[in-house]
Design a protein around this motif. Structure first.
Motif, PDB file in Angstrom:
ATOM      1  N   GLY A 208       5.476  15.195  -5.023  1.00  0.00           N
ATOM      2  CA  GLY A 208       5.381  15.321  -6.471  1.00  0.00           C
ATOM      3  C   GLY A 208       4.110  16.002  -6.930  1.00  0.00           C
ATOM      4  N   LEU A 209       3.548  16.864  -6.083  1.00  0.00           N
ATOM      5  CA  LEU A 209       2.287  17.525  -6.389  1.00  0.00           C
ATOM      6  C   LEU A 209       2.488  19.004  -6.700  1.00  0.00           C
ATOM      7  CD1 LEU A 209       0.029  16.057  -3.536  1.00  0.00           C
ATOM      8  CD2 LEU A 209      -0.028  15.415  -5.961  1.00  0.00           C
ATOM      9  N   LYS A 210       1.542  19.557  -7.459  1.00  0.00           N
ATOM     10  CA  LYS A 210       1.483  20.986  -7.719  1.00  0.00           C
ATOM     11  C   LYS A 210       0.093  21.476  -7.291  1.00  0.00           C
ATOM     12  CE  LYS A 210       4.657  20.660 -11.644  1.00  0.00           C
ATOM     13  NZ  LYS A 210       4.845  20.871 -13.110  1.00  0.00           N
ATOM     14  N   PRO A 211      -0.053  22.784  -7.027  1.00  0.00           N
ATOM     15  CA  PRO A 211      -1.354  23.295  -6.572  1.00  0.00           C
ATOM     16  C   PRO A 211      -2.525  22.882  -7.451  1.00  0.00           C
ATOM     17  CG  PRO A 211       0.316  24.987  -6.297  1.00  0.00           C
ATOM     18  CD  PRO A 211       0.982  23.853  -7.036  1.00  0.00           C
ATOM     19  N   GLN A 212      -2.300  22.801  -8.761  1.00  0.00           N
ATOM     20  CA  GLN A 212      -3.399  22.436  -9.660  1.00  0.00           C
ATOM     21  C   GLN A 212      -3.814  20.969  -9.553  1.00  0.00           C
ATOM     22  OE1 GLN A 212      -0.458  23.754 -10.539  1.00  0.00           O
ATOM     23  NE2 GLN A 212       0.356  22.853 -12.458  1.00  0.00           N
TER      24      GLN A 212
ATOM     25  N   TYR B  95       2.365   9.939   5.047  1.00  0.00           N
ATOM     26  CA  TYR B  95       3.800  10.044   5.310  1.00  0.00           C
ATOM     27  C   TYR B  95       4.107   9.269   6.575  1.00  0.00           C
ATOM     28  CZ  TYR B  95       8.336  11.756   6.787  1.00  0.00           C
ATOM     29  OH  TYR B  95       9.652  11.819   7.213  1.00  0.00           O
ATOM     30  N   ASP B  96       5.031   8.322   6.478  1.00  0.00           N
ATOM     31  CA  ASP B  96       5.435   7.511   7.626  1.00  0.00           C
ATOM     32  C   ASP B  96       6.803   7.965   8.095  1.00  0.00           C
ATOM     33  OD1 ASP B  96       5.560   5.503   9.566  1.00  0.00           O
ATOM     34  OD2 ASP B  96       6.575   4.147   8.182  1.00  0.00           O
ATOM     35  N   GLY B  97       6.835   8.682   9.226  1.00  0.00           N
ATOM     36  CA  GLY B  97       8.083   9.224   9.740  1.00  0.00           C
ATOM     37  C   GLY B  97       9.066   8.158  10.175  1.00  0.00           C
ATOM     38  N   ALA B  98       8.566   7.004  10.600  1.00  0.00           N
ATOM     39  CA  ALA B  98       9.459   5.943  11.064  1.00  0.00           C
ATOM     40  C   ALA B  98      10.318   5.389   9.933  1.00  0.00           C
ATOM     41  CB  ALA B  98       8.650   4.825  11.708  1.00  0.00           C
ATOM     42  N   SER B  99       9.734   5.276   8.733  1.00  0.00           N
ATOM     43  CA  SER B  99      10.471   4.720   7.589  1.00  0.00           C
ATOM     44  C   SER B  99      10.853   5.788   6.565  1.00  0.00           C
ATOM     45  CB  SER B  99       9.606   3.660   6.889  1.00  0.00           C
ATOM     46  OG  SER B  99       8.427   4.245   6.361  1.00  0.00           O
ATOM     47  N   ASP B 100      10.361   7.026   6.781  1.00  0.00           N
ATOM     48  CA  ASP B 100      10.564   8.128   5.842  1.00  0.00           C
ATOM     49  C   ASP B 100      10.059   7.739   4.449  1.00  0.00           C
ATOM     50  OD1 ASP B 100      11.296  10.705   5.135  1.00  0.00           O
ATOM     51  OD2 ASP B 100      13.298  10.100   4.474  1.00  0.00           O
ATOM     52  N   MET B 101       8.883   7.107   4.416  1.00  0.00           N
ATOM     53  CA  MET B 101       8.264   6.714   3.153  1.00  0.00           C
ATOM     54  C   MET B 101       6.934   7.440   2.995  1.00  0.00           C
ATOM     55  SD  MET B 101       9.101   2.611   3.103  1.00  0.00           S
ATOM     56  CE  MET B 101       8.547   2.374   1.407  1.00  0.00           C
ATOM     57  N   LYS B 102       6.484   7.576   1.751  1.00  0.00           N
ATOM     58  CA  LYS B 102       5.269   8.337   1.471  1.00  0.00           C
ATOM     59  C   LYS B 102       4.519   7.737   0.295  1.00  0.00           C
ATOM     60  CE  LYS B 102       8.150  11.521  -1.237  1.00  0.00           C
ATOM     61  NZ  LYS B 102       9.331  10.625  -1.189  1.00  0.00           N
ATOM     62  N   TRP B 103       3.198   7.851   0.346  1.00  0.00           N
ATOM     63  CA  TRP B 103       2.350   7.309  -0.704  1.00  0.00           C
ATOM     64  C   TRP B 103       1.179   8.250  -0.958  1.00  0.00           C
ATOM     65  CZ3 TRP B 103       3.947   4.777   3.655  1.00  0.00           C
ATOM     66  CH2 TRP B 103       4.870   3.732   3.483  1.00  0.00           C
TER      67      TRP B 103
ATOM     68  N   LEU C 172      -1.744   0.289   7.545  1.00  0.00           N
ATOM     69  CA  LEU C 172      -1.606  -0.399   8.830  1.00  0.00           C
ATOM     70  C   LEU C 172      -1.384  -1.899   8.652  1.00  0.00           C
ATOM     71  CD1 LEU C 172      -4.367   1.506  10.848  1.00  0.00           C
ATOM     72  CD2 LEU C 172      -1.882   1.778  11.039  1.00  0.00           C
ATOM     73  N   ARG C 173      -1.896  -2.455   7.558  1.00  0.00           N
ATOM     74  CA  ARG C 173      -1.673  -3.884   7.276  1.00  0.00           C
ATOM     75  C   ARG C 173      -0.317  -4.125   6.604  1.00  0.00           C
ATOM     76  NH1 ARG C 173      -7.420  -3.838   5.668  1.00  0.00           N
ATOM     77  NH2 ARG C 173      -6.717  -3.478   3.515  1.00  0.00           N
ATOM     78  N   GLY C 174       0.408  -3.061   6.299  1.00  0.00           N
ATOM     79  CA  GLY C 174       1.717  -3.190   5.667  1.00  0.00           C
ATOM     80  C   GLY C 174       1.673  -3.373   4.169  1.00  0.00           C
ATOM     81  N   GLU C 175       0.506  -3.165   3.562  1.00  0.00           N
ATOM     82  CA  GLU C 175       0.356  -3.418   2.131  1.00  0.00           C
ATOM     83  C   GLU C 175       0.966  -2.327   1.255  1.00  0.00           C
ATOM     84  OE1 GLU C 175      -3.894  -5.767   2.858  1.00  0.00           O
ATOM     85  OE2 GLU C 175      -3.851  -3.857   1.780  1.00  0.00           O
ATOM     86  N   LEU C 176       1.146  -1.130   1.800  1.00  0.00           N
ATOM     87  CA  LEU C 176       1.682  -0.037   0.988  1.00  0.00           C
ATOM     88  C   LEU C 176       3.189  -0.131   0.786  1.00  0.00           C
ATOM     89  CD1 LEU C 176      -0.306   3.113   2.197  1.00  0.00           C
ATOM     90  CD2 LEU C 176      -0.836   1.515   0.344  1.00  0.00           C
ATOM     91  N   LYS C 177       3.850  -0.973   1.566  1.00  0.00           N
ATOM     92  CA  LYS C 177       5.309  -1.092   1.438  1.00  0.00           C
ATOM     93  C   LYS C 177       5.719  -1.576   0.043  1.00  0.00           C
ATOM     94  CE  LYS C 177       6.219  -1.830   6.348  1.00  0.00           C
ATOM     95  NZ  LYS C 177       6.742  -2.757   7.395  1.00  0.00           N
ATOM     96  N   GLU C 178       4.805  -2.270  -0.614  1.00  0.00           N
ATOM     97  CA  GLU C 178       5.097  -2.783  -1.956  1.00  0.00           C
ATOM     98  C   GLU C 178       4.634  -1.825  -3.052  1.00  0.00           C
ATOM     99  OE1 GLU C 178       6.934  -5.443  -1.980  1.00  0.00           O
ATOM    100  OE2 GLU C 178       6.739  -5.529   0.203  1.00  0.00           O
ATOM    101  N   VAL C 179       4.035  -0.701  -2.641  1.00  0.00           N
ATOM    102  CA  VAL C 179       3.515   0.268  -3.611  1.00  0.00           C
ATOM    103  C   VAL C 179       4.562   1.347  -3.856  1.00  0.00           C
ATOM    104  CG1 VAL C 179       1.690   1.973  -4.042  1.00  0.00           C
ATOM    105  CG2 VAL C 179       1.157  -0.173  -2.850  1.00  0.00           C
ATOM    106  N   LYS C 180       4.687   1.790  -5.097  1.00  0.00           N
ATOM    107  CA  LYS C 180       5.649   2.832  -5.443  1.00  0.00           C
ATOM    108  C   LYS C 180       5.378   4.087  -4.628  1.00  0.00           C
ATOM    109  CE  LYS C 180       7.352   5.624  -9.315  1.00  0.00           C
ATOM    110  NZ  LYS C 180       7.178   5.952 -10.750  1.00  0.00           N
ATOM    111  N   GLN C 181       6.453   4.672  -4.098  1.00  0.00           N
ATOM    112  CA  GLN C 181       6.317   5.878  -3.304  1.00  0.00           C
ATOM    113  C   GLN C 181       5.907   7.073  -4.157  1.00  0.00           C
ATOM    114  OE1 GLN C 181       8.909   6.949   0.043  1.00  0.00           O
ATOM    115  NE2 GLN C 181      10.205   5.282  -0.642  1.00  0.00           N
ATOM    116  N   ALA C 182       5.192   7.996  -3.533  1.00  0.00           N
ATOM    117  CA  ALA C 182       4.792   9.231  -4.202  1.00  0.00           C
ATOM    118  C   ALA C 182       5.994  10.127  -4.417  1.00  0.00           C
ATOM    119  CB  ALA C 182       3.755   9.981  -3.367  1.00  0.00           C
ATOM    120  N   GLY C 183       6.023  10.841  -5.562  1.00  0.00           N
ATOM    121  CA  GLY C 183       7.084  11.808  -5.822  1.00  0.00           C
ATOM    122  C   GLY C 183       8.460  11.249  -5.656  1.00  0.00           C
ATOM    123  N   ALA C 184       8.683  10.033  -6.143  1.00  0.00           N
ATOM    124  CA  ALA C 184       9.959   9.357  -5.930  1.00  0.00           C
ATOM    125  C   ALA C 184      11.149  10.131  -6.469  1.00  0.00           C
ATOM    126  CB  ALA C 184       9.920   7.975  -6.580  1.00  0.00           C
TER     127      ALA C 184
END
Length: 252
Positions: free
Chosen positions: A194-198, A206-214, A234-246
Motif C-alpha cells: 500500500g505504498l507509493k514512492p513519495q 513480509y512473512d512467506g510462511a503465512s503470506d502476511m505483511k506489516w 518473532l514473539r508473535g505480537e504482529l499477528k494481531e496487528v492490521k496488515q499493511a496494504g490490506a
C-alpha cells in the motif's frame, strides 16, 4: 576492524596462493575464509585440471564482489559433507551452504557458474531484483525485513548501512532486503504494502510462511525501532496487528 584483520591473517597463514585462487589447506582455513565475508565461494576440486576449475576462474573475474578460494584436501571436504568435486557457496545471512556437484552438471560453463553465484548472493542486506529474488525466496528463512527506500536519496546509504549492521542479530530468523522505490519493476512490491514512492523510506515485514505483511509505523527508522519491530514479529505480537496494504490485490 581488529576481528576482520585477524581473520584475514588467519586465512593467509593457512592458505597458499594456487594459481588464480588462495588454496585452503585445512578446516580452520576454510572456516576463517567463510567467516571473512557475507558470501564466499569455495571450489572443492582435486586440482587445476579438474572439470570446473577454469570455469570457476573465469566466473570469479565476472563476479568480483564474491571472494573465491580453492581446496584440494578431501579430509576437509568431509567436514562439509562433500565426497566429490563440488563448488559451494556459503552465506552468513541464513547460515546456508549451497552445493553445485560438478558431476551432476551436463554442461558446465562460466556463465552458468556466474548465474549460480549471483542468484545465491544473499547478504546481510540484499538489494532486491529479479536475480537476487531467486536466492531470497529459495532460502529456508521465509521472513523478510524490507527497507523501502530510493537510491540517490539523502538517507539511502545511511539506512542501508544501519539495517545491514542490525541484520546479524537476526541471522537464521529474518532476511534483510532493500527495495529501491526508484526502480519501475519494484512498484508492485510497493503496491503490495500500500505504498507509493513519495511515502518512502519505510520498513515492513513480509512473512512467506503465512503470506502476511506489516509496516513499521511512519517515523524515524532507527536501529532501536527496527529491532523492536523484528522482535515483535518473532514473539508473535504482529499477528494481531492490521496488515499493511490490506486493500491491495497485487502480488510480489
Amino acid at each position: 576492524m581488529l576481528i576482520a584483520l585477524f581473520l584475514s591473517l588467519l586465512v593467509s597463514s593457512a592458505a597458499e596462493k594456487d594459481g588464480a585462487f588462495p588454496r585452503l589447506t585445512d578446516t580452520q582455513a576454510v572456516e576463517a575464509f567463510v567467516d571473512s565475508a557475507d558470501v564466499v565461494v569455495i571450489g572443492f576440486l582435486e586440482g587445476e585440471e579438474s572439470r570446473g576449475y577454469q570455469e570457476l576462474v573465469s566466473a570469479a573475474k565476472l563476479v568480483d564482489s564474491v571472494p573465491v578460494a580453492f581446496c584440494t584436501v578431501k579430509e576437509v571436504w568431509a567436514d562439509y559433507s562433500l565426497s566429490s568435486d563440488t563448488i559451494s557457496i556459503f552465506r552468513k545471512a541464513d547460515n546456508h551452504q549451497d552445493n553445485l556437484v560438478v558431476d551432476t552438471v551436463k554442461k558446465l560453463e562460466a556463465d552458468g557458474l556466474v548465474n549460480f553465484i549471483t542468484t545465491n548472493e544473499v547478504r546481510y542486506i540484499t538489494e532486491y531484483n529479479q536475480v537476487t529474488a531467486v536466492g531470497l525466496f529459495n532460502s529456508e528463512v521465509k521472513t523478510h525485513l524490507l527497507l523501502f527506500t530510493t537510491r540517490g536519496s539523502k538517507d539511502f546509504t545511511e539506512l542501508k548501512e544501519r539495517l545491514g549492521a542490525l541484520a546479524p542479530d537476526f541471522t537464521g530468523k529474518l532476511l534483510f532486503v532493500l527495495i529501491d522505490g526508484a526502480v519501475k519493476s519494484n512498484s508492485r512490491s510497493l503496491g503490495y504494502f500500500g505504498l507509493k514512492p513519495q511515502d518512502l523510506p519505510r520498513v515492513g515485514i513480509y512473512d512467506g510462511a503465512s503470506d502476511m505483511k506489516w509496516l513499521l509505523p511512519a517515523g524515524e527508522i532507527s536501529t532501536e525501532r527496527v529491532r523492536d519491530f523484528c522482535r515483535s514479529f518473532l514473539r508473535g505480537e504482529l499477528k494481531e496487528v492490521k496488515q499493511a496494504g490490506a486493500e491491495a490485490k497485487t502480488e510480489l
